[in-house]
Design an enzyme around this catalytic site. Structure first.
Site, PDB file in Angstrom:
ATOM      1  N   CYS A  27       5.791  -0.127   7.579  1.00  0.00           N
ATOM      2  CA  CYS A  27       5.456   1.001   6.708  1.00  0.00           C
ATOM      3  C   CYS A  27       6.660   1.332   5.832  1.00  0.00           C
ATOM      4  CB  CYS A  27       5.090   2.205   7.573  1.00  0.00           C
ATOM      5  SG  CYS A  27       4.671   3.671   6.622  1.00  0.00           S
ATOM      6  N   GLY A  69       0.827  -1.205   0.000  1.00  0.00           N
ATOM      7  CA  GLY A  69       0.000   0.000   0.000  1.00  0.00           C
ATOM      8  C   GLY A  69       0.857   1.248   0.000  1.00  0.00           C
ATOM      9  N   HIS A 101      -2.600   7.314   6.998  1.00  0.00           N
ATOM     10  CA  HIS A 101      -1.617   8.201   6.350  1.00  0.00           C
ATOM     11  C   HIS A 101      -2.277   9.500   5.882  1.00  0.00           C
ATOM     12  CE1 HIS A 101       2.291   6.300   6.111  1.00  0.00           C
ATOM     13  NE2 HIS A 101       1.781   5.151   5.693  1.00  0.00           N
ATOM     14  N   HIS A 121      -4.470   1.190   7.371  1.00  0.00           N
ATOM     15  CA  HIS A 121      -3.128   1.783   7.486  1.00  0.00           C
ATOM     16  C   HIS A 121      -2.996   3.001   6.564  1.00  0.00           C
ATOM     17  CE1 HIS A 121       1.391   1.491   7.868  1.00  0.00           C
ATOM     18  NE2 HIS A 121       1.294   2.115   6.711  1.00  0.00           N
ATOM     19  N   GLU A 122      -3.431   2.852   5.327  1.00  0.00           N
ATOM     20  CA  GLU A 122      -3.274   3.942   4.346  1.00  0.00           C
ATOM     21  C   GLU A 122      -4.220   5.102   4.658  1.00  0.00           C
ATOM     22  OE1 GLU A 122      -0.702   3.767   2.582  1.00  0.00           O
ATOM     23  OE2 GLU A 122      -0.349   1.645   2.931  1.00  0.00           O
TER      24      GLU A 122
HETATM   25 ZN   LIG Z   1       2.644   3.321   5.743  1.00  0.00          ZN
END
Ligand SMILES: [Zn+2]
Length: 153
Positions: free
Chosen positions: A86, A44, A132, A128-129
Protein backbone atom coordinates in the site's frame (compact mmCIF):
# COMPACT_ATOMS: atom_id res chain seq x y z
CA UNK A 1 -1.94 17.08 -2.23
CA UNK A 2 0.28 15.00 0.05
CA UNK A 3 0.21 11.25 0.46
CA UNK A 4 -1.24 10.28 3.85
CA UNK A 5 0.96 7.69 5.51
CA UNK A 6 0.76 5.45 8.57
CA UNK A 7 -1.52 2.71 9.84
CA UNK A 8 -2.79 4.81 12.77
CA UNK A 9 -3.44 7.99 10.81
CA UNK A 10 -7.07 8.89 11.59
CA UNK A 11 -7.68 10.13 8.03
CA UNK A 12 -7.05 6.59 6.76
CA UNK A 13 -9.28 5.08 9.43
CA UNK A 14 -12.58 6.88 8.74
CA UNK A 15 -15.34 5.70 6.43
CA UNK A 16 -15.60 8.22 3.61
CA UNK A 17 -18.65 10.31 2.71
CA UNK A 18 -20.42 9.73 -0.61
CA UNK A 19 -19.60 12.20 -3.37
CA UNK A 20 -22.68 14.30 -4.20
CA UNK A 21 -21.46 17.02 -6.53
CA UNK A 22 -20.17 15.84 -9.89
CA UNK A 23 -18.64 19.19 -10.67
CA UNK A 24 -15.35 20.67 -11.82
CA UNK A 25 -13.89 20.35 -8.33
CA UNK A 26 -14.43 16.59 -8.36
CA UNK A 27 -12.74 16.34 -11.77
CA UNK A 28 -9.82 18.42 -10.46
CA UNK A 29 -9.41 16.12 -7.47
CA UNK A 30 -9.27 13.08 -9.76
CA UNK A 31 -6.77 14.80 -12.07
CA UNK A 32 -4.50 15.47 -9.09
CA UNK A 33 -4.92 11.89 -7.86
CA UNK A 34 -3.89 10.55 -11.27
CA UNK A 35 -0.72 12.66 -11.16
CA UNK A 36 0.00 11.45 -7.65
CA UNK A 37 -0.50 7.80 -8.57
CA UNK A 38 1.74 8.11 -11.60
CA UNK A 39 4.46 9.85 -9.56
CA UNK A 40 4.27 7.14 -6.88
CA UNK A 41 4.35 4.38 -9.52
CA UNK A 42 1.33 2.75 -7.88
CA UNK A 43 -1.66 0.85 -9.27
CA UNK A 44 -4.43 2.33 -7.12
CA UNK A 45 -5.22 5.34 -4.93
CA UNK A 46 -8.18 6.14 -2.70
CA UNK A 47 -9.27 9.72 -1.95
CA UNK A 48 -8.42 9.54 1.77
CA UNK A 49 -4.84 8.64 0.88
CA UNK A 50 -4.52 12.25 -0.29
CA UNK A 51 -6.69 13.67 2.51
CA UNK A 52 -9.99 13.94 0.61
CA UNK A 53 -13.17 12.76 2.36
CA UNK A 54 -15.06 11.41 -0.65
CA UNK A 55 -15.90 7.81 -1.53
CA UNK A 56 -13.87 7.51 -4.68
CA UNK A 57 -10.75 5.77 -5.90
CA UNK A 58 -8.72 5.39 -9.04
CA UNK A 59 -6.99 2.31 -10.45
CA UNK A 60 -4.31 1.90 -13.08
CA UNK A 61 -3.59 -1.80 -13.63
CA UNK A 62 -1.66 -1.10 -16.86
CA UNK A 63 -1.74 2.07 -18.97
CA UNK A 64 -5.38 3.01 -18.51
CA UNK A 65 -6.90 4.87 -15.56
CA UNK A 66 -10.20 3.77 -14.07
CA UNK A 67 -12.23 6.10 -11.84
CA UNK A 68 -14.84 4.71 -9.43
CA UNK A 69 -17.09 7.09 -7.49
CA UNK A 70 -19.45 5.86 -4.73
CA UNK A 71 -18.68 2.20 -5.49
CA UNK A 72 -20.40 -0.90 -4.21
CA UNK A 73 -18.71 -4.22 -4.81
CA UNK A 74 -19.69 -7.85 -4.88
CA UNK A 75 -17.12 -10.64 -4.63
CA UNK A 76 -18.12 -13.23 -7.19
CA UNK A 77 -15.39 -15.89 -6.94
CA UNK A 78 -13.65 -17.74 -4.14
CA UNK A 79 -10.74 -15.84 -2.60
CA UNK A 80 -7.09 -16.70 -3.11
CA UNK A 81 -4.06 -15.46 -1.16
CA UNK A 82 -2.40 -12.58 -2.97
CA UNK A 83 0.63 -10.41 -2.20
CA UNK A 84 -0.27 -6.89 -1.34
CA UNK A 85 1.28 -3.56 -0.40
CA UNK A 86 0.00 0.00 0.00
CA UNK A 87 1.33 3.46 -0.88
CA UNK A 88 0.27 4.62 2.59
CA UNK A 89 2.33 1.87 4.27
CA UNK A 90 5.70 2.13 2.56
CA UNK A 91 8.03 -0.84 2.86
CA UNK A 92 5.35 -3.22 4.14
CA UNK A 93 3.61 -6.11 2.45
CA UNK A 94 1.60 -9.17 3.30
CA UNK A 95 -0.70 -11.87 1.97
CA UNK A 96 -4.41 -11.08 1.78
CA UNK A 97 -7.32 -13.21 0.60
CA UNK A 98 -8.92 -11.58 -2.42
CA UNK A 99 -11.60 -12.73 -4.80
CA UNK A 100 -10.35 -13.35 -8.35
CA UNK A 101 -13.45 -11.64 -9.75
CA UNK A 102 -15.55 -8.68 -8.65
CA UNK A 103 -18.63 -6.87 -9.78
CA UNK A 104 -18.59 -3.16 -9.11
CA UNK A 105 -21.45 -0.68 -9.30
CA UNK A 106 -20.26 2.91 -9.31
CA UNK A 107 -20.73 6.39 -10.71
CA UNK A 108 -18.45 7.97 -13.27
CA UNK A 109 -17.24 11.58 -13.11
CA UNK A 110 -20.46 12.76 -14.74
CA UNK A 111 -22.50 11.03 -12.03
CA UNK A 112 -23.73 8.36 -14.40
CA UNK A 113 -24.41 4.97 -12.80
CA UNK A 114 -22.21 2.24 -14.27
CA UNK A 115 -21.23 -1.36 -13.64
CA UNK A 116 -18.24 -3.51 -14.43
CA UNK A 117 -17.32 -7.15 -13.90
CA UNK A 118 -13.59 -7.75 -13.88
CA UNK A 119 -10.83 -10.21 -12.96
CA UNK A 120 -7.08 -10.24 -12.41
CA UNK A 121 -5.11 -7.23 -11.22
CA UNK A 122 -7.97 -4.76 -11.61
CA UNK A 123 -10.24 -6.94 -9.45
CA UNK A 124 -7.48 -7.10 -6.84
CA UNK A 125 -6.93 -3.31 -6.87
CA UNK A 126 -10.67 -2.67 -6.59
CA UNK A 127 -10.91 -4.75 -3.40
CA UNK A 128 -7.90 -3.04 -1.81
CA UNK A 129 -9.11 0.47 -2.67
CA UNK A 130 -12.71 -0.26 -1.68
CA UNK A 131 -11.36 -1.22 1.76
CA UNK A 132 -9.66 2.18 1.99
CA UNK A 133 -13.05 3.86 1.56
CA UNK A 134 -14.24 1.98 4.66
CA UNK A 135 -11.15 2.95 6.67
CA UNK A 136 -9.68 -0.55 6.33
CA UNK A 137 -6.03 -1.24 5.50
CA UNK A 138 -4.59 -4.47 4.11
CA UNK A 139 -2.63 -5.06 7.33
CA UNK A 140 -6.01 -5.54 9.08
CA UNK A 141 -6.59 -8.59 6.87
CA UNK A 142 -3.18 -10.24 6.79
CA UNK A 143 -1.79 -12.69 9.34
CA UNK A 144 1.71 -11.30 9.12
CA UNK A 145 3.15 -8.00 7.92
CA UNK A 146 6.54 -8.25 6.27
CA UNK A 147 9.04 -5.42 6.05
CA UNK A 148 11.02 -4.98 2.87
CA UNK A 149 14.68 -5.29 3.75
CA UNK A 150 16.24 -2.39 1.86
CA UNK A 151 19.74 -3.91 1.96
CA UNK A 152 18.54 -6.85 -0.14
CA UNK A 153 17.23 -4.71 -2.96
ZN1 LIG B 1 -3.59 1.13 -0.13
Amino acid sequence: MDLIIGKNNSILRKKLNPAKDFDRQLKNIVTEMKKKLTAAVGVGLAANQVGINLALFIAKPKDKFYVFVNPKIELTKKPILTEEGCLSLPGQWGYVKRSTEVKINYQDLAGKQRKLKTTGLLAHIIQHEFDHLQGVLFIDKTKEVFEINKTNE
